[in-house]
Scaffold this active site. Structure first.
Site, short mmCIF file in Angstrom:
data_model
loop_
_atom_site.label_atom_id
_atom_site.label_comp_id
_atom_site.label_asym_id
_atom_site.label_seq_id
_atom_site.Cartn_x
_atom_site.Cartn_y
_atom_site.Cartn_z
CG ASP A 26 -1.68 1.19 1.61
OD1 ASP A 26 -2.50 1.72 0.43
OD2 ASP A 26 -1.62 1.45 2.49
CG ASP A 32 -1.20 8.26 0.63
OD1 ASP A 32 -0.40 7.77 0.16
OD2 ASP A 32 -2.42 7.74 -0.04
MG MG Z 1 -2.61 3.39 4.26
#
Ligand code: MG
Ligand code: ZN
Length: 186
Positions: A19, A21
Protein backbone atom coordinates in the site's frame (compact mmCIF):
# COMPACT_ATOMS: atom_id res chain seq x y z
CA UNK A 1 -7.79 1.06 -12.39
CA UNK A 2 -4.58 2.79 -13.39
CA UNK A 3 -1.59 0.57 -14.01
CA UNK A 4 1.93 1.98 -14.24
CA UNK A 5 4.71 -0.44 -15.12
CA UNK A 6 8.43 0.12 -14.90
CA UNK A 7 10.30 -0.69 -18.06
CA UNK A 8 12.21 -2.79 -18.84
CA UNK A 9 11.18 -5.53 -16.44
CA UNK A 10 13.99 -7.06 -14.48
CA UNK A 11 13.79 -10.74 -13.66
CA UNK A 12 12.74 -10.69 -10.04
CA UNK A 13 13.27 -13.40 -7.50
CA UNK A 14 10.03 -12.48 -5.84
CA UNK A 15 7.36 -9.84 -5.44
CA UNK A 16 5.80 -7.95 -2.61
CA UNK A 17 2.66 -5.85 -2.82
CA UNK A 18 2.60 -2.65 -0.78
CA UNK A 19 0.00 0.00 0.00
CA UNK A 20 1.19 3.59 -0.45
CA UNK A 21 -0.27 6.18 1.95
CA UNK A 22 0.57 5.39 5.58
CA UNK A 23 3.11 2.74 4.58
CA UNK A 24 5.52 4.30 2.06
CA UNK A 25 4.66 7.89 2.91
CA UNK A 26 2.86 9.81 5.64
CA UNK A 27 -0.89 9.82 5.20
CA UNK A 28 -3.10 12.79 5.96
CA UNK A 29 -6.80 12.91 6.87
CA UNK A 30 -7.43 15.36 4.01
CA UNK A 31 -5.61 13.14 1.43
CA UNK A 32 -2.06 13.42 0.17
CA UNK A 33 -2.89 15.79 -2.65
CA UNK A 34 0.34 16.95 -4.24
CA UNK A 35 4.07 16.53 -4.20
CA UNK A 36 4.48 19.05 -1.37
CA UNK A 37 2.35 16.80 0.82
CA UNK A 38 4.17 13.63 -0.17
CA UNK A 39 6.68 12.71 2.54
CA UNK A 40 8.24 9.28 2.28
CA UNK A 41 9.07 7.56 5.55
CA UNK A 42 12.85 7.04 5.85
CA UNK A 43 12.26 3.48 7.09
CA UNK A 44 10.14 2.75 4.03
CA UNK A 45 12.90 3.95 1.71
CA UNK A 46 15.35 1.70 3.57
CA UNK A 47 12.94 -1.20 3.30
CA UNK A 48 12.52 -0.70 -0.46
CA UNK A 49 16.30 -0.54 -0.87
CA UNK A 50 16.66 -3.80 1.08
CA UNK A 51 14.02 -5.47 -1.11
CA UNK A 52 15.84 -4.30 -4.23
CA UNK A 53 19.15 -5.71 -2.97
CA UNK A 54 17.38 -9.03 -2.47
CA UNK A 55 15.91 -8.79 -5.97
CA UNK A 56 12.36 -8.69 -4.69
CA UNK A 57 10.17 -6.37 -6.74
CA UNK A 58 7.84 -3.96 -4.98
CA UNK A 59 4.39 -3.30 -6.42
CA UNK A 60 2.28 -0.43 -5.10
CA UNK A 61 -1.47 -1.01 -4.68
CA UNK A 62 -3.25 2.20 -3.68
CA UNK A 63 -6.73 3.70 -3.43
CA UNK A 64 -6.63 7.33 -4.58
CA UNK A 65 -10.25 8.45 -4.40
CA UNK A 66 -9.04 12.04 -3.99
CA UNK A 67 -8.70 12.05 -7.77
CA UNK A 68 -12.37 11.50 -8.53
CA UNK A 69 -13.39 13.54 -5.49
CA UNK A 70 -11.84 16.43 -7.38
CA UNK A 71 -9.20 17.00 -4.69
CA UNK A 72 -6.19 15.74 -6.64
CA UNK A 73 -5.54 16.91 -10.19
CA UNK A 74 -4.09 14.45 -12.68
CA UNK A 75 -0.97 16.62 -12.94
CA UNK A 76 -0.49 16.54 -9.17
CA UNK A 77 -1.21 12.83 -9.04
CA UNK A 78 1.45 11.95 -11.63
CA UNK A 79 3.90 14.40 -10.10
CA UNK A 80 3.50 12.59 -6.78
CA UNK A 81 3.92 9.26 -8.50
CA UNK A 82 7.09 10.43 -10.26
CA UNK A 83 8.42 11.88 -7.01
CA UNK A 84 7.86 8.56 -5.25
CA UNK A 85 9.60 6.61 -8.02
CA UNK A 86 12.63 8.90 -8.10
CA UNK A 87 12.92 9.19 -4.31
CA UNK A 88 12.80 5.42 -3.98
CA UNK A 89 15.41 5.00 -6.73
CA UNK A 90 17.70 7.63 -5.22
CA UNK A 91 17.76 5.66 -2.00
CA UNK A 92 18.55 2.39 -3.75
CA UNK A 93 15.08 0.97 -4.10
CA UNK A 94 12.91 0.19 -7.07
CA UNK A 95 9.21 0.03 -7.77
CA UNK A 96 8.22 -2.43 -10.47
CA UNK A 97 4.61 -1.34 -10.84
CA UNK A 98 1.93 0.79 -9.27
CA UNK A 99 -1.79 0.12 -9.46
CA UNK A 100 -4.16 2.89 -8.40
CA UNK A 101 -7.93 3.15 -8.00
CA UNK A 102 -9.04 6.74 -8.69
CA UNK A 103 -12.71 6.12 -7.88
CA UNK A 104 -14.93 7.38 -5.09
CA UNK A 105 -16.73 4.75 -3.00
CA UNK A 106 -20.12 5.83 -4.44
CA UNK A 107 -18.94 4.99 -7.95
CA UNK A 108 -19.01 1.32 -6.92
CA UNK A 109 -16.07 0.48 -9.15
CA UNK A 110 -14.54 -2.97 -9.16
CA UNK A 111 -11.04 -1.94 -8.18
CA UNK A 112 -11.26 0.02 -4.92
CA UNK A 113 -9.88 -1.91 -1.95
CA UNK A 114 -11.21 -3.98 -0.17
CA UNK A 115 -11.92 -5.37 -3.64
CA UNK A 116 -9.15 -7.81 -4.55
CA UNK A 117 -9.03 -6.57 -8.16
CA UNK A 118 -5.83 -4.53 -8.07
CA UNK A 119 -3.98 -7.29 -6.19
CA UNK A 120 -5.38 -9.88 -8.61
CA UNK A 121 -4.39 -7.76 -11.62
CA UNK A 122 -0.83 -7.38 -10.29
CA UNK A 123 -0.65 -11.14 -9.73
CA UNK A 124 -1.79 -11.80 -13.31
CA UNK A 125 0.63 -9.24 -14.78
CA UNK A 126 3.63 -10.71 -13.00
CA UNK A 127 2.48 -14.33 -12.94
CA UNK A 128 2.39 -14.39 -9.17
CA UNK A 129 0.42 -17.11 -7.39
CA UNK A 130 -1.87 -15.11 -5.05
CA UNK A 131 -1.50 -17.86 -2.44
CA UNK A 132 2.22 -17.06 -2.36
CA UNK A 133 1.71 -13.28 -2.41
CA UNK A 134 2.01 -10.84 0.48
CA UNK A 135 0.24 -7.49 0.68
CA UNK A 136 1.37 -4.97 3.28
CA UNK A 137 -1.03 -2.20 4.21
CA UNK A 138 -2.05 -0.02 7.13
CA UNK A 139 -5.86 -0.12 6.82
CA UNK A 140 -8.30 -2.83 7.68
CA UNK A 141 -9.49 -2.59 4.07
CA UNK A 142 -5.96 -3.59 2.99
CA UNK A 143 -6.15 -6.71 5.10
CA UNK A 144 -9.62 -7.41 3.70
CA UNK A 145 -8.38 -6.89 0.13
CA UNK A 146 -5.54 -9.34 0.78
CA UNK A 147 -7.97 -11.90 2.18
CA UNK A 148 -10.33 -11.37 -0.77
CA UNK A 149 -7.43 -11.94 -3.19
CA UNK A 150 -6.39 -15.08 -1.33
CA UNK A 151 -3.02 -13.72 -0.29
CA UNK A 152 -1.40 -12.99 3.06
CA UNK A 153 -2.14 -9.55 4.49
CA UNK A 154 0.35 -7.89 6.81
CA UNK A 155 -0.57 -4.77 8.69
CA UNK A 156 1.52 -1.73 9.50
CA UNK A 157 0.60 0.06 12.71
CA UNK A 158 2.99 2.93 13.16
CA UNK A 159 3.79 3.51 16.80
CA UNK A 160 4.07 7.26 16.13
CA UNK A 161 0.37 7.36 15.39
CA UNK A 162 -2.06 7.49 18.29
CA UNK A 163 -5.29 5.57 18.52
CA UNK A 164 -5.35 1.84 18.04
CA UNK A 165 -8.43 0.04 16.92
CA UNK A 166 -9.13 -3.56 17.67
CA UNK A 167 -6.87 -6.03 15.94
CA UNK A 168 -8.61 -8.92 14.34
CA UNK A 169 -7.64 -12.50 13.97
CA UNK A 170 -4.11 -13.58 13.41
CA UNK A 171 -3.02 -10.75 11.11
CA UNK A 172 0.67 -10.07 11.55
CA UNK A 173 1.36 -6.51 12.61
CA UNK A 174 4.59 -4.55 12.31
CA UNK A 175 5.30 -0.97 13.34
CA UNK A 176 6.67 0.12 9.98
CA UNK A 177 7.64 -1.17 6.54
CA UNK A 178 11.27 -1.75 7.50
CA UNK A 179 10.27 -4.00 10.42
CA UNK A 180 7.78 -5.82 8.20
CA UNK A 181 10.35 -6.50 5.48
CA UNK A 182 12.89 -7.70 8.02
CA UNK A 183 10.19 -9.84 9.61
CA UNK A 184 9.21 -11.42 6.31
CA UNK A 185 12.74 -11.81 4.89
CA UNK A 186 14.96 -12.26 7.96
MG1 MG B 1 -2.83 3.23 3.54
ZN1 ZN C 1 -11.70 1.86 -8.65
Amino acid sequence: MLVWLDSPQAAARGFILIDRDGVVNENRPDYVKNVREFHAYPDALQALALLNRRNISAIIISNQSGINRGLISWDDFWQMHDAMISEVEQSGGKIAAALYCPHRPDELCGCRKPSPDMISAACRLFEIDPRQAIFIGDSITDIEAAANAGCLGIRIRRTDEGSLDVERGSTQVFSNLADAVLGIYP
